[in-house]
Design a protein around this motif. Sequence first.
Motif, PDB file in Angstrom:
ATOM      1  N   ARG A  34     124.744 -65.646  -9.470  1.00  0.00           N
ATOM      2  CA  ARG A  34     124.668 -66.864  -8.665  1.00  0.00           C
ATOM      3  C   ARG A  34     123.445 -67.687  -9.063  1.00  0.00           C
ATOM      4  O   ARG A  34     123.512 -68.918  -9.159  1.00  0.00           O
ATOM      5  CB  ARG A  34     124.616 -66.522  -7.177  1.00  0.00           C
ATOM      6  N   THR A  43     122.058 -67.667 -11.990  1.00  0.00           N
ATOM      7  CA  THR A  43     122.347 -68.225 -13.310  1.00  0.00           C
ATOM      8  C   THR A  43     123.176 -69.496 -13.189  1.00  0.00           C
ATOM      9  O   THR A  43     122.876 -70.511 -13.842  1.00  0.00           O
ATOM     10  CB  THR A  43     123.101 -67.193 -14.166  1.00  0.00           C
ATOM     11  N   ARG A  44     124.216 -69.463 -12.354  1.00  0.00           N
ATOM     12  CA  ARG A  44     125.052 -70.653 -12.189  1.00  0.00           C
ATOM     13  C   ARG A  44     124.253 -71.804 -11.587  1.00  0.00           C
ATOM     14  O   ARG A  44     124.381 -72.958 -12.024  1.00  0.00           O
ATOM     15  CB  ARG A  44     126.262 -70.315 -11.313  1.00  0.00           C
ATOM     16  N   GLU A  45     123.432 -71.511 -10.584  1.00  0.00           N
ATOM     17  CA  GLU A  45     122.623 -72.571  -9.975  1.00  0.00           C
ATOM     18  C   GLU A  45     121.620 -73.142 -10.983  1.00  0.00           C
ATOM     19  O   GLU A  45     121.416 -74.370 -11.052  1.00  0.00           O
ATOM     20  CB  GLU A  45     121.882 -72.024  -8.757  1.00  0.00           C
ATOM     21  N   GLU A  98     121.831 -73.187 -14.316  1.00  0.00           N
ATOM     22  CA  GLU A  98     122.497 -73.980 -15.346  1.00  0.00           C
ATOM     23  C   GLU A  98     122.942 -75.328 -14.799  1.00  0.00           C
ATOM     24  O   GLU A  98     122.876 -76.339 -15.510  1.00  0.00           O
ATOM     25  CB  GLU A  98     123.680 -73.197 -15.907  1.00  0.00           C
ATOM     26  N   ALA A  99     123.389 -75.346 -13.539  1.00  0.00           N
ATOM     27  CA  ALA A  99     123.771 -76.628 -12.941  1.00  0.00           C
ATOM     28  C   ALA A  99     122.556 -77.547 -12.803  1.00  0.00           C
ATOM     29  O   ALA A  99     122.659 -78.766 -13.029  1.00  0.00           O
ATOM     30  CB  ALA A  99     124.411 -76.390 -11.568  1.00  0.00           C
ATOM     31  N   GLU A 100     121.395 -76.982 -12.461  1.00  0.00           N
ATOM     32  CA  GLU A 100     120.190 -77.793 -12.366  1.00  0.00           C
ATOM     33  C   GLU A 100     119.758 -78.310 -13.738  1.00  0.00           C
ATOM     34  O   GLU A 100     119.346 -79.461 -13.884  1.00  0.00           O
ATOM     35  CB  GLU A 100     119.050 -76.970 -11.746  1.00  0.00           C
ATOM     36  N   ASP A 117     121.553 -79.025 -16.256  1.00  0.00           N
ATOM     37  CA  ASP A 117     122.441 -80.064 -16.775  1.00  0.00           C
ATOM     38  C   ASP A 117     122.001 -81.466 -16.367  1.00  0.00           C
ATOM     39  O   ASP A 117     122.427 -82.451 -16.988  1.00  0.00           O
ATOM     40  CB  ASP A 117     123.880 -79.823 -16.297  1.00  0.00           C
ATOM     41  N   GLY A 118     121.147 -81.565 -15.345  1.00  0.00           N
ATOM     42  CA  GLY A 118     120.748 -82.877 -14.866  1.00  0.00           C
ATOM     43  C   GLY A 118     119.303 -83.237 -15.126  1.00  0.00           C
ATOM     44  O   GLY A 118     118.843 -84.284 -14.654  1.00  0.00           O
ATOM     45  N   GLU A 151     120.253 -81.934 -25.478  1.00  0.00           N
ATOM     46  CA  GLU A 151     121.239 -80.871 -25.279  1.00  0.00           C
ATOM     47  C   GLU A 151     120.760 -79.561 -25.876  1.00  0.00           C
ATOM     48  O   GLU A 151     121.015 -78.495 -25.325  1.00  0.00           O
ATOM     49  CB  GLU A 151     122.577 -81.279 -25.902  1.00  0.00           C
ATOM     50  N   ARG A 211     118.362 -78.090 -23.422  1.00  0.00           N
ATOM     51  CA  ARG A 211     119.079 -77.516 -22.282  1.00  0.00           C
ATOM     52  C   ARG A 211     119.741 -76.184 -22.654  1.00  0.00           C
ATOM     53  O   ARG A 211     119.685 -75.218 -21.879  1.00  0.00           O
ATOM     54  CB  ARG A 211     120.132 -78.505 -21.788  1.00  0.00           C
ATOM     55  N   LYS A 260     118.835 -72.638 -20.960  1.00  0.00           N
ATOM     56  CA  LYS A 260     119.842 -71.775 -20.320  1.00  0.00           C
ATOM     57  C   LYS A 260     119.835 -70.384 -20.928  1.00  0.00           C
ATOM     58  O   LYS A 260     119.943 -69.378 -20.210  1.00  0.00           O
ATOM     59  CB  LYS A 260     121.225 -72.410 -20.464  1.00  0.00           C
TER      60      LYS A 260
END
Length: 599
Positions: free
Chosen positions: A352, A354-356, A358-360, A362-363, A498, A501, A505
């Motif tokens: 969880r 990791t997903r949070e 990576e989402a952060e 991306d922005g 990119e 990023r 990640k």
Amino acid sequence: MSGRTPIEVVDLALRAVRVRDREDLAVRLAQTRRRLLDPEVRVLVVGEFKQGKSQLVNALVNAPVCPVDDDVATAVPTAVRHAATPHAVLVDAAGTRTGVPVGALAEHVSEAGNPGNRRGLRFAEVGLPRSLLAGGLCLVDTPGVGGPGSAHGADALTALPSADAVVVVSDAAQEYTATELDFLRQAALVCPTVVCVLTKIDLYPDWRRVAERDRAHLAAADLPADLLPVSSVLRLHAVRTGDRALDRESGFPALLPLVRERIAGRASDLAAASVAHDVRAVAHQLATAVEAELSAHRDPRRAAALVVGLREARERADALRERSARWQQTLNDGVADLISDVEFDLRDRMRRITREAEAELDGVDPALVEEQFTGWVRQRVSAESAANFAWTHQRARWLSGQVADHFAHDGGDVLPDLRGHDPSAPLAHAVALEFPVPEGFGFGRRLVTGIRGGYGGTLMVGMLGTVGGLALVNPLSLAAGVLLGRKVVRDERRRMLERRRTDAKAAVRRFLDDVVFQLGKDSRDMLRELQRDLRDHFTGRAAELSRSLGESIKSAQRSVDADADERTARGAELRAELDGVAGLVAAADALAGPVGALR
């Protein structure tokens, strides 16, 4: 006999078991005696930053041991306990102890002298000759928790299972926040006693309304914790001047009895109840053999049936000692399931994060927010690791109860003490979370990239222009080169972003994989240690039961073989022994008193 102290009752029981040559029971009572000789009651003083925790500890012990400053926070936990003379000791991560003057403690435990705990201290110890601490009370001043999601909050949650009580401090500036209530809920799950203290009532005239709102929040959250408004500044001034009216206004006359009776007193009562339980269990096993022989003396015709019943009971006790016993299967299966569940829970929590993360990422541009982002990831990991440990601790206690149920028929409540299992710091051995050094894209590189991209555009448009009679280099071809050069620079900048990023990640995934590896190893080691402790504990209880029943069989058999005169003389001795055991039970019952139900 009812006036005996717990240590005297244990010594009385030790003499009784040694008279009957029961060294197995003597070992058990010796362990009980060692627990009594180390009666420390550990109380964590926790709360968010700048809520008055250090000042509260100073007011409780009436000494400026913990550094207090309007702008500087505590960086290292400080344990304050009783000592004949004042002293201070620093303990680092390797366990090395270094003595320092008490007056110089602030240089090591505050953010001013040790920002972010750069010196790597685990905690500091302070000894003071104070009557409040003389009974074994240990007050631990902790860094501000910042909510369960902070690194310090996670450390505090991780330490709660090993504490006897927790004092949650919040000032009267505002009512409880959502993070404070979340911390209170988690603390109530793993700590036996929670006390809430509202500080700085001398600074906020509206503190009564805040106190009422806080009590309403506690009631709504179903948290059975007392809330006591106090002023540490008024207390210290009242003690210096001897002003009793000011002392009453400080609120400490209500807090001090609660600390002595509710916290230290309850721990003492539980220790007495634990002693009473162990002594009663030992007395029961002593009485088994005496009662068996006495019953055979009273009615020799029933002796054979009595021996048969005792042999059946011994077979049950011997079965408990076998590796194939049901309690062994329950323990082995329970630990295997617990290891699997804990590892799954830990991996799920890390995924969880990791997903949070990576989402952060991306922005944002990782190069601009690296420090803030890595701090946030470490806080999330600390919080989830602490929650995983707290859940593991609860499941371990439940498992020990399931195993103890197999002994309920013969051994009663024989739950061991699991508080000795403390986790290591979840991030102590993990690799550091650092992003790769980003590629430079200065003016020179941008110029070269733009020229390289614009050259093709200039040449292409210039060649088309020659068809219409224009020169190879003309305004149109130059404009096209400039536009294409700018586009290539923008594309290169996006490519590099990119790449940053992607690298960030990958760094987060490596960090979390290492955390799972290290923390998973810690959890498995802790559960294996739990398994060994439970196995040894219950194997010892089964051996005690088997030995007691074996002694009962021998005693009953001797009574069958004795003649009438021997039975008469032996009966008087047995009744005297039984009276002694009854006196031992009475002493244990007197120790337990009204707190027997707490056990």
